[in-house]
Write an enzyme that holds these catalytic residues in place. Structure first.
Site: not given
Ligand code: APR
Length: 254
Positions: A75, A125, A147, A163, A227
């Site tokens: 990643r 995070h 450490c 350690c 969106p």
């Molecule tokens: N612009 C804005 N929003 C968007 C776009 C875009 N181009 N594309 C997708 N999204 C939205 C999706 O509709 C969704 O609601 O982004 C959101 C992403 O949601 P998640 O994948 O759940 O991400 P997030 O809310 O950041 O998750 C929180 O969960 O996976 C863990 O630790 C990880 O920090 C992360 C946390």
């Protein structure tokens, strides 16, 4: 009517222009248009067989450090190549034009807000490009003593030469506490802002999502940019259906 001329968007622009202080929470969605896969989307190929608990918990790391280290190494390589998009740049440009007026907290570990030039990003995070020690140093006499330098071994997490402590990615794994200082600063910003912008997050993961509730309880306008529907929509004063690269440059262009 385009989204740019929608009454809801014009209303939010007015709230932002009138706001002495703006708090902002971003999630994976703001990096979608940069091509960063979400945590779950990144689980392709070899990694598709693992559950998130097998890759992003401290227990998983203790059980199989090399496997988790490998997953993060891949990643890291992918995230190093991506660039900020128009959404990240709009926030950073706004902060340059209005120092101190917008506090940015993000759940993203990709560093793209920082790469775009945003100031004082509260990385709730953590940061995928940094490491931290897994445990307190077993040989330290005082808690603040760390450490020794880490010794790298190919395909394995670096170890403390003294350690044997392991280095791990400095990200918040499932079940872990958020960094105390960053969360505290984000909560204070949410409690004193006039507008809280919640962008690109599903609003499902706490305590980050709780920042919207803090802001609302303190009397701020809560605005969602996404969106798709999010879990915070019912709490918001305005929901703008659109992407962050599309809408942030329009919202923050003053
Ligand atoms: N612009 C804005 N929003 C968007 C776009 C875009 N181009 N594309 C997708 N999204 C939205 C999706 O509709 C969704 O609601 O982004 C959101 C992403 O949601 P998640 O994948 O759940 O991400 P997030 O809310 O950041 O998750 C929180 O969960 O996976 C863990 O630790 C990880 O920090 C992360 C946390």
């Amino acid at each position: 009517m385009t989204i740019d001329s929608s009454p809801a968007l014009q209303q939010v622009r007015q709230w932002l222009q009138d706001a002495a202080h703006i708090a902002m929470l971003t999630g994976a969605g703001v990096s979608a248009e940069s091509g960063v896969p979400t945590f779950r989307d990144a689980q392709t190929g070899l990694w598709a067989h693992f559950r998130p608990e097998d890759l992003a918990t401290v227990d998983a790391f203790r059980r199989d450090p090399a496997r988790v280290w490998d997953w993060y190494a891949e990643r890291r390589v992918n995230m190093r190549e991506v660039q900020p998009n128009a959404g990240h740049r709009a926030v950073a440009d706004f902060q340059r034009r209005h120092p101190g007026r917008l506090t940015l907290a993000t759940q993203n570990v990709d560093g793209l807000h920082q790469k775009a030039g945003s100031a004082d990003v509260l990385a709730l995070h953590g940061n995928i490009f940094e490491d931290q020690w897994l445990d307190p140093c077993a040989l330290a006499r005082r808690p603040q003593e760390g450490c020794s330098p880490a010794q790298a071994e190919p395909g394995r997490p670096p170890r403390c030469v003294q350690c044997g402590n392991l280095a791990r990615p400095a990200v918040v794994w499932f079940g872990e506490m958020l960094p105390h200082d960053a969360l505290g600063a984000a909560e204070r910003a949410a409690a004193r802002c006039n507008v809280m912008l919640v962008v690109g997050t599903s609003g499902a993961v706490y305590p980050a999502a709780g920042l919207a509730h803090v802001a609302r309880a303190a009397g701020a306008r809560v605005v969602i940019v996404n969106p798709h529907p999010s879990e915070l929509d019912d709490w918001a004063h305005a929901v703008l259906p659109g992407t962050s690269a599309q809408l942030l440059p329009v919202l923050l262009d003053f």
